[in-house]
Design a protein around this motif. Sequence first.
Motif, PDB file in Angstrom:
ATOM      1  N   ILE A 182       9.354  -6.006   9.676  1.00 39.29           N
ATOM      2  CA  ILE A 182       9.291  -5.955  11.047  1.00 39.29           C
ATOM      3  C   ILE A 182      10.067  -6.590  12.206  1.00 39.29           C
ATOM      4  N   LYS A 231       4.213   4.648   7.849  1.00 38.22           N
ATOM      5  CA  LYS A 231       3.722   5.107   9.117  1.00 38.22           C
ATOM      6  C   LYS A 231       4.989   5.191  10.132  1.00 38.22           C
ATOM      7  N   ASN A 232       5.815   4.249  10.033  1.00 33.81           N
ATOM      8  CA  ASN A 232       7.113   4.005  11.031  1.00 33.81           C
ATOM      9  C   ASN A 232       8.245   4.721  10.479  1.00 33.81           C
ATOM     10  N   LEU A 269       1.502   0.845   6.831  1.00 30.75           N
ATOM     11  CA  LEU A 269       2.290   0.327   7.941  1.00 30.75           C
ATOM     12  C   LEU A 269       3.906   0.720   8.097  1.00 30.75           C
ATOM     13  N   ASN A 297      13.828  -4.966  12.686  1.00 28.19           N
ATOM     14  CA  ASN A 297      13.486  -3.530  13.385  1.00 28.19           C
ATOM     15  C   ASN A 297      13.790  -2.500  12.315  1.00 28.19           C
ATOM     16  N   GLN A 298      12.704  -2.931  11.164  1.00 27.72           N
ATOM     17  CA  GLN A 298      12.646  -1.862  10.122  1.00 27.72           C
ATOM     18  C   GLN A 298      13.718  -1.827   9.357  1.00 27.72           C
TER      19      GLN A 298
END
Length: 101
Positions: A33, A100-101, A97, A36-37
């Motif tokens: 996280i 999903k991103n 999570l 920034n992924q």
Amino acid sequence: MKTINHKSFEEKQSTELAIGSFIIITILFILYIVTNQSPNILVIAWPFAFSAIIVNLIMFVHLTDRFIHLSEQRRDIAVKILILLSNIPITFFYYLLVMKN
């Protein structure tokens, strides 16, 4: 009169494994996280998650065997099994999570 000799189940490795897996997976999730992924974190996280699943499964089988054979210590062993299994919904939530991103 019967006396009940209730010894507690002394195995600590299962709890340490569950807590250690939780901490490492959480740290990797937070790093994912915070960065920034970054896919680089996933390169580390997925193999660790896979190996953690295997090791936790082996511990689950071991505890289940102990649960079956040590009837006087079933309560203590059941608590350890529940602690070990508590990682499943947490890891699944992190997985949802990330996907999903």
